[in-house]
Design a protein around this motif. Structure first.
Motif, short mmCIF file in Angstrom:
data_model
loop_
_atom_site.label_atom_id
_atom_site.label_comp_id
_atom_site.label_asym_id
_atom_site.label_seq_id
_atom_site.Cartn_x
_atom_site.Cartn_y
_atom_site.Cartn_z
N ASP A 39 0.83 -1.21 0.00
CA ASP A 39 0.00 0.00 0.00
C ASP A 39 0.86 1.26 0.00
N ILE A 40 1.86 1.28 0.88
CA ILE A 40 2.71 2.47 1.01
C ILE A 40 3.51 2.72 -0.27
N VAL A 41 4.14 1.66 -0.79
CA VAL A 41 5.00 1.80 -1.96
C VAL A 41 4.21 2.23 -3.19
N LEU A 42 3.10 1.53 -3.46
CA LEU A 42 2.33 1.82 -4.66
C LEU A 42 1.62 3.18 -4.59
N VAL A 43 1.19 3.56 -3.39
CA VAL A 43 0.53 4.86 -3.25
C VAL A 43 1.53 5.99 -3.48
N LEU A 44 2.77 5.77 -3.05
CA LEU A 44 3.80 6.78 -3.31
C LEU A 44 4.08 6.94 -4.80
N ILE A 45 3.99 5.84 -5.54
CA ILE A 45 4.24 5.89 -6.99
C ILE A 45 3.04 6.42 -7.74
N PHE A 46 1.82 5.99 -7.31
CA PHE A 46 0.59 6.42 -7.99
C PHE A 46 -0.36 7.06 -6.97
N PRO A 47 -0.07 8.26 -6.50
CA PRO A 47 -0.90 8.89 -5.47
C PRO A 47 -2.33 9.19 -5.93
N ASP A 50 -4.25 7.31 -7.64
CA ASP A 50 -5.05 6.09 -7.64
C ASP A 50 -5.02 5.40 -6.27
N ARG A 51 -5.01 6.16 -5.23
CA ARG A 51 -4.84 5.62 -3.87
C ARG A 51 -5.91 4.58 -3.52
N THR A 52 -7.17 4.93 -3.67
CA THR A 52 -8.25 4.01 -3.27
C THR A 52 -8.28 2.76 -4.15
N LYS A 53 -7.96 2.91 -5.44
CA LYS A 53 -7.93 1.76 -6.33
C LYS A 53 -6.81 0.80 -5.95
N ILE A 54 -5.67 1.35 -5.56
CA ILE A 54 -4.53 0.52 -5.16
C ILE A 54 -4.86 -0.24 -3.88
N LEU A 55 -5.46 0.46 -2.91
CA LEU A 55 -5.83 -0.18 -1.64
C LEU A 55 -6.82 -1.32 -1.87
N PHE A 56 -7.79 -1.08 -2.75
CA PHE A 56 -8.79 -2.10 -3.05
C PHE A 56 -8.17 -3.29 -3.77
N PHE A 57 -7.34 -3.03 -4.76
CA PHE A 57 -6.72 -4.10 -5.52
C PHE A 57 -5.82 -4.96 -4.63
N ASN A 58 -5.05 -4.33 -3.75
CA ASN A 58 -4.18 -5.08 -2.85
C ASN A 58 -4.99 -5.94 -1.88
N TYR A 59 -6.09 -5.39 -1.38
CA TYR A 59 -6.96 -6.16 -0.49
C TYR A 59 -7.54 -7.38 -1.21
N LEU A 60 -7.99 -7.17 -2.44
CA LEU A 60 -8.56 -8.26 -3.23
C LEU A 60 -7.50 -9.32 -3.54
N LEU A 61 -6.29 -8.88 -3.87
CA LEU A 61 -5.22 -9.80 -4.26
C LEU A 61 -4.67 -10.59 -3.08
N THR A 62 -4.55 -9.96 -1.92
CA THR A 62 -3.88 -10.60 -0.79
C THR A 62 -4.82 -11.24 0.22
#
Length: 310
Positions: free
Chosen positions: A248-256, A258-270
């Protein structure tokens, strides 16, 4: 279930919240139905009831189903309810914590059973009996519930649960947020994962050595090696949930943006999709289980067709 759900709930619009909940519930329902098919086949086929291997397997499937159901429930509650009863929240978090710890412990038990079957075939019927398998499952639950109960005990001692009878969001990171909880979580994760990895490495090594010395059947040894390797692969996927905060931290720093999309995708994936691995890794490659599944499903469909014609 982690704090990313809380962050998404705050930032999402109604349309985004609805679509995310729909996707999570949809995948959860599909995975539970697939896993339920294997449970149904096991219950209907008495030939599996006396085999410790299949008992441990179906326990793993049921454990994943329970964990997925409660995890999806927590996700929906975090969006749908402004507040959650504290006792209900603690109970749901305890179930998620226990089932999460049960998965690697069950994998270790399955690896030991395969090791005994290959390296000690004459003693296997005496060691791996149905009553002892049931005792092992009880031990798995007894050990798996320790971290969750410890979290509750620490929260009660530090009075973090006595502030209110309700919580705004039911997540372990918000409810158990003291220094003691953080250190305990790190210690428990290291102990559980290290113990399971030692068991998997040891059993694989012993099976490999036995196969090279031609002490056992080569085909059985090869199958056991592949099975233990699959246990290791599934354990790696189980450990994905521990990497969620870092991702979450790494990807949000790269793609700020798309924060909510990244959080959702990581939750779904993991947290959601790995629950599908158990039937795909073990059930689909087990011809005996697949044959019984086809038999029961086809027979049920044939009976329905005949009843309609009559």
């Amino acid at each position: 279930m982690n704090s990313s759900m809380n962050q998404m709930r705050i930032q999402d619009t109604f349309e985004e919240a609805f679509s995310k909940n729909f996707i999570i519930v949809f995948f959860g329902f599909i995975i539970i139905c697939i896993n339920g098919t294997f449970v149904f086949t096991f219950m209907k086929s008495s030939v599996f009831h006396s085999d410790p291997r299949y008992i441990l397997y179906i326990h793993l499937v049921i454990n994943d189903m329970l964990m997925l159901f409660v995890s999806v429930t927590l996700c929906v509650i975090s969006y749908a309810c402004k507040s959650v009863d504290l006792s209900l929240c603690c109970m749901l978090l305890l179930i998620v914590s226990t089932t999460h710890k049960n998965t690697p412990l069950n994998l270790a038990g399955m690896a030991v059973e395969r090791y005994i079957a290959v390296c000690k075939p004459l003693h296997h019927p005496q060691i791996c009996t149905v009553p002892r398998t049931c005792i092992l499952i009880c031990l798995i639950w007894g050990i798996g519930v320790i971290p969750g109960l410890t979290d509750l005990l620490i929260a009660a001692i530090t009075h973090t649960l006595s502030v209110s009878n309700t919580v705004t969001v039911c997540t372990s990171t918000l409810l158990y947020n003291t220094v003691y909880h953080i250190e305990l979580c790190k210690a428990m994760q290291c102990i559980y994962m290290a113990a399971v990895w030692l068991v998997l490495i040891y059993t694989y090594y012993r099976v490999l050595v036995a196969a090279k010395k031609m002490m056992v059947d080569k085909v059985s040894a090869k199958k056991a090696q592949n099975t233990i390797l699959l246990h290791g692969g599934q354990l790696l996927f189980c450990m994905l949930s521990y990497t969620t905060p870092v991702l979450d931290i790494v990807l949000v720093l790269i793609f700020p943006a798309d924060r909510t999309k990244i959080l959702f995708f990581n939750y779904l994936l993991t947290n959601i999709l790995p629950r599908l691995l158990t039937p795909l890794i073990y059930g689909v490659r087990d011809q005996k289980l697949i044959q019984h599944m086809k038999r029961h499903i086809l027979c049920k469909n044939i009976v329905k067709i005949q009843s309609v014609k009559q």
